[in-house]
Design a protein around this motif. Structure first.
Motif, PDB file in Angstrom:
ATOM      1  N   UNK A   1       4.277  -2.097   4.368  1.00 56.01           N
ATOM      2  CA  UNK A   1       5.180  -2.036   4.906  1.00 56.01           C
ATOM      3  C   UNK A   1       6.047  -0.047   4.434  1.00 56.01           C
TER       4      UNK A   1
ATOM      5  N   UNK B   1       0.416   2.261  -5.177  1.00 57.34           N
ATOM      6  CA  UNK B   1      -0.158   2.155  -4.085  1.00 57.34           C
ATOM      7  C   UNK B   1      -1.258   2.399  -4.151  1.00 57.34           C
TER       8      UNK B   1
ATOM      9  N   UNK C   1       1.018  -1.060  -0.120  1.00 61.17           N
ATOM     10  CA  UNK C   1       0.260   0.044  -0.084  1.00 61.17           C
ATOM     11  C   UNK C   1       1.263   1.122  -0.156  1.00 61.17           C
ATOM     12  N   UNK C   2       2.399   0.756   0.423  1.00 63.84           N
ATOM     13  CA  UNK C   2       3.123   2.163   1.006  1.00 63.84           C
ATOM     14  C   UNK C   2       4.073   2.832  -0.486  1.00 63.84           C
ATOM     15  N   UNK C   3       3.939   1.733  -1.249  1.00 70.26           N
ATOM     16  CA  UNK C   3       4.525   2.169  -2.534  1.00 70.26           C
ATOM     17  C   UNK C   3       3.714   3.000  -3.961  1.00 70.26           C
ATOM     18  N   UNK C   4       5.023   4.085  -4.092  1.00 68.72           N
ATOM     19  CA  UNK C   4       4.367   5.326  -4.507  1.00 68.72           C
ATOM     20  C   UNK C   4       3.822   4.329  -6.203  1.00 68.72           C
TER      21      UNK C   4
END
Lengths: 219, 354
Positions: free
Chosen positions: A166, A138, A132-135
Motif C-alpha cells: 500500500x 520493496x 511492495x512500496x516500502x523503500x
C-alpha cells in the motif's frame, strides 16, 4: 483466504515483517476479526523497539470490542526503553486466540527468541507482512533478507506471506494489483504460500481482504 | 515522476542526503531521529560513503567541521538535547564559513524533556544555534515529500552561501510514513570550493580553515562580510506557501507538521463561513518578513500555531511592524494540537472573545 480470521489457526498468531510494512495494522485488524467471530481475542504489543505508532494507540477501541490488550506500561510515554507487557504470559495461557505484534527486524524479533519454547508448546503460526512500496524492502530479495533475519533471531518458522502492499492514503486499485507479482515472487523465493492480499476498506478490489486503517490521524 | 515509495521522514532525510552527493554522516543516537542514523549505517557502506557513530554529539559535530573543511558534503543529525550539545561546534562551523547540513528532529524540552514531537527549538534554531554573531539557514519541511526536495536544497544553499543549513523537523515528521518520489530537484550552480583544505599539491598556497582571529579589527571585518552574505540570502532565498490568504481576515502562521494540522482547521473554519487563511514559512531563517508585512495590510489579525509556547510570535510582530494583533495557539511538552482545538481558537478570535 476471504477473511483475516482464517489466519487464527493456532493459539498464537505472530505478525512480523519489516518496519512500516503494516504489521500493527494487520495485527489489530486480526484481533478485531477474531472478536467479531465470537472468540476470545487478545493482542500483545511486542514491538518493543519502536516507541511510536504501535497497537497501544488503539487500546481503547480494542477494549471496547472485547479484545484484551497486553501493552508495555511505558508505551506512549517518554520512557524509551524496551519492556514487555506485565501480563505477557496470557499470550500462551489465555483462552481463545492471541495475536502478537512483533518488531520488524532481527533486533525486534529477539523478543520472540526469548520465549521460543512457549510459542512451540502453545502452538503458533507466524506470518510475514510484505509491502511492495516500502523503500529498501520493496524488492522481494530485500524482503527475504529481513525474513531470514527474523527467523534467525526468533528460532521460529514462518507459515505464510500477507501481501499488504500500500501507499497509505494514496493507495489505488492499481497500487494493489501492480504489487501482486512481487508478492508472488517473494512467495516463490521464500518457499512460503502467499495467503492473502489486503485492500483498504475504502476500495473494492477483487480477491483481496479488506482491512481498516487504524493509524492515528494527526490532521 | 519516478515511482512512489513509502518512507518514514527520517529515512527520507537520509536517502535524500545520499542522493545529493553526501557521502559522510557523523552522528550519535537519540530518539526520535534514530532511523536516520540507522539508515545511514546500513546504506552508506553500500553506496561508497561513510557512516560513523561518534562517541558523543560533540565529537560528531567536530567531525563534521573537519570533513566540511575539505569541501566534502557532510551531514549530522540529532534531536533537541543533542543539538544543544552540538552548539559549540556549530558556532565554530559558522565562524569558519563552512557548509554542512544539520538535522534536528525535535522532541519535547527543555532538558531531557521527552521523546514526543515538539517545535520548541524554534528560537534556538533561528536565533542562536551557537554563540557569536551568526546564522544558520533553517528549513522547515511539512511532509515526507517536501523533505525529499528540501534536503537537496539544504546542501545547495549551504554550499552557495558557505554556511550550515538546518533541517528543522519534529518527532511526528520523522516517524510518519508517506509516499515519496525522489524526482530530481532543479540543479543549482555551486561555486567552486577554492577555500577547501584538500591538498595543495605544491601548486598553490595552502588554505586555512579557522574561526580564531588575533586582531579584533580583522574579526569585525570578517563578520561584516558574513552579514553581507546573510543580506543576499534574505533577499533571494525566502521560501513560503500561502493557502486562502487572499481574502482572509485571520491569517494563521504555522510551519512544519503543525501547518498541516492548521490547514485542516482553516478548511473547517471556511466551511463555517469564517475567512481564514494559512501562511506557511518554509525558510524560518531567512524569515518571510516582507511577505507577511504585505499581508498585514489586508488581514485583520494573525494567529501563530506552533508546538511551543509562542516562539514565533515576536518574529511575526517584527515582520508586520506590529500593524495588527498577533495571537498564539500552541501545545507543548510533546503534545500535538488537534484541528478542533485550532478551530476553537479561530472561533474565539472571530467572535471577538480572544
Amino acid at each position: 483466504m476471504n477473511s483475516l480470521y482464517e489466519l487464527a489457526k493456532e493459539k498464537v498468531t505472530v505478525i512480523s515483517g519489516p518496519y512500516g510494512s503494516g504489521k500493527t495494522n494487520i495485527a489489530v485488524n486480526l484481533a478485531m476479526s477474531i472478536a467479531k467471530n465470537g472468540k476470545k481475542s487478545r493482542i500483545a504489543d511486542l514491538d518493543i523497539v519502536n516507541p511510536y505508532f504501535r497497537s497501544a494507540d488503539n487500546e481503547k477501541m480494542l477494549n471496547d470490542l472485547g479484545v484484551q490488550t497486553m501493552i508495555p506500561i511505558f508505551a506512549n510515554t517518554n520512557v524509551d526503553i524496551p519492556a514487555l507487557p506485565p501480563n505477557y504470559h496470557l499470550l500462551f495461557t489465555g483462552e481463545g486466540f492471541s495475536v502478537a505484534d512483533v518488531g520488524g527486524d532481527g533486533d525486534g524479533a529477539a523478543v520472540l527468541g526469548l520465549s521460543h519454547d512457549d510459542y512451540v508448546e502453545a502452538g503458533y503460526k507466524m506470518y510475514f507482512v510484505y509491502n511492495r512500496y516500502r523503500y529498501i524492502t520493496a524488492e522481494p530479495e530485500g524482503a527475504l533478507e529481513v525474513l531470514e533475519e527474523i527467523k534467525r533471531a526468533s528460532g521460529l518458522e514462518f507459515h505464510g506471506i500477507i501481501n499488504n502492499s500500500n501507499l497509505g492514503a494514496e493507495t489505488t486499485e492499481e497500487t494493489i494489483i501492480n504489487a501482486i507479482p512481487y508478492a508472488e515472487k517473494l512467495s516463490e523465493i521464500a518457499n512460503l504460500p502467499l495467503l492473502l492480499t489486503t485492500c483498504p476498506d475504502w476500495l473494492d478490489v477483487e480477491n483481496t481482504v479488506k482491512i481498516t486503517d487504524i493509524t492515528k490521524k494527526l490532521f | 515522476m519516478g515511482e512512489k515509495l513509502l518512507m518514514k521522514g527520517n529515512e527520507a532525510i537520509a536517502e535524500a542526503a545520499i542522493r545529493s552527493g553526501c557521502k559522510l554522516f557523523f552522528g550519535y543516537p537519540i530518539t526520535p531521529q534514530t532511523e536516520l542514523a540507522e539508515y545511514m549505517a546500513k546504506q552508506m557502506p553500500k553506496r561508497g560513503g561513510l557512516s560513523l557513530q561518534a562517541e558523543s554529539e560533540i565529537a560528531a559535530i567536530n567531525m563534521v567541521l573537519g570533513a566540511a573543511s575539505t569541501g566534502a558534503r557532510v551531514i549530522t543529525s540529532s534531536s533537541s538535547p543533542g543539538i544543544s550539545l552540538k552548539s559549540e561546534g556549530i558556532s565554530y562551523i559558522i565562524g569558519s564559513d563552512l557548509p554542512c547540513v544539520i538535522v534536528n528532529v525535535q522532541r519535547g524540552g527543555p532538558g531531557l524533556g521527552g521523546i514526543q514531537p515538539a517545535q520548541s527549538d524554534y528560537n534556538q534554531a533561528t536565533k542562536a544555534l551557537g554563540h557569536g554573531d551568526g546564522h544558520a539557514i533553517v528549513l522547515a519541511p511539512n511532509s515526507v515529500q517536501e523533505i525529499a526536495t528540501l534536503v537537496g536544497e539544504a546542501f545547495d544553499l549551504a554550499d552557495i552561501y558557505r554556511m550550515p543549513c538546518m533541517i528543522l523537523a519534529d518527532g511526528a515528521l520523522g516517524q510518519m510514513m508517506e509516499p515519496v518520489d525522489f524526482e530530481a530537484k532543479p540543479a543549482r550552480e555551486i561555486p567552486e570550493k577554492d577555500w577547501a583544505c584538500c591538498g595543495h599539491g605544491g601548486k598553490r598556497v595552502h588554505n586555512i580553515v579557522n574561526s580564531l582571529y588575533i586582531e579584533p579589527e580583522k574579526l569585525e571585518e570578517i563578520v561584516l562580510e558574513r552579514f553581507e552574505r546573510y543580506k543576499k540570502l534574505e533577499e533571494n532565498e525566502v521560501k513560503y506557501e500561502e493557502y486562502l490568504t487572499e481574502d482572509a481576515d485571520i491569517v494563521l502562521v504555522s510551519y512544519g507538521i503543525t501547518a498541516r494540522i492548521a490547514k485542516t482547521a482553516v478548511r473547517n473554519a471556511r466551511k463555517k463561513g469564517i475567512k481564514v487563511g494559512l501562511f506557511r514559512p518554509i525558510t524560518l531563517y531567512p524569515f518571510p518578513s516582507k511577505q507577511l508585512n504585505e499581508l498585514a495590510d489586508k488581514a485583520k489579525c494573525f494567529l501563530s500555531v506552533e508546538m511551543n509556547m509562542g516562539q514565533m510570535v515576536n518574529d511575526i510582530k517584527i515582520a508586520i511592524d506590529c500593524k495588527k494583533k498577533v495571537y498564539h495557539y500552541g501545545r507543548t511538552g510533546g503534545m500535538i494540537p488537534s484541528p478542533e482545538e485550532i478551530l476553537a481558537k479561530i472561533e474565539e478570535i472571530s467572535g471577538g472573545n480572544a
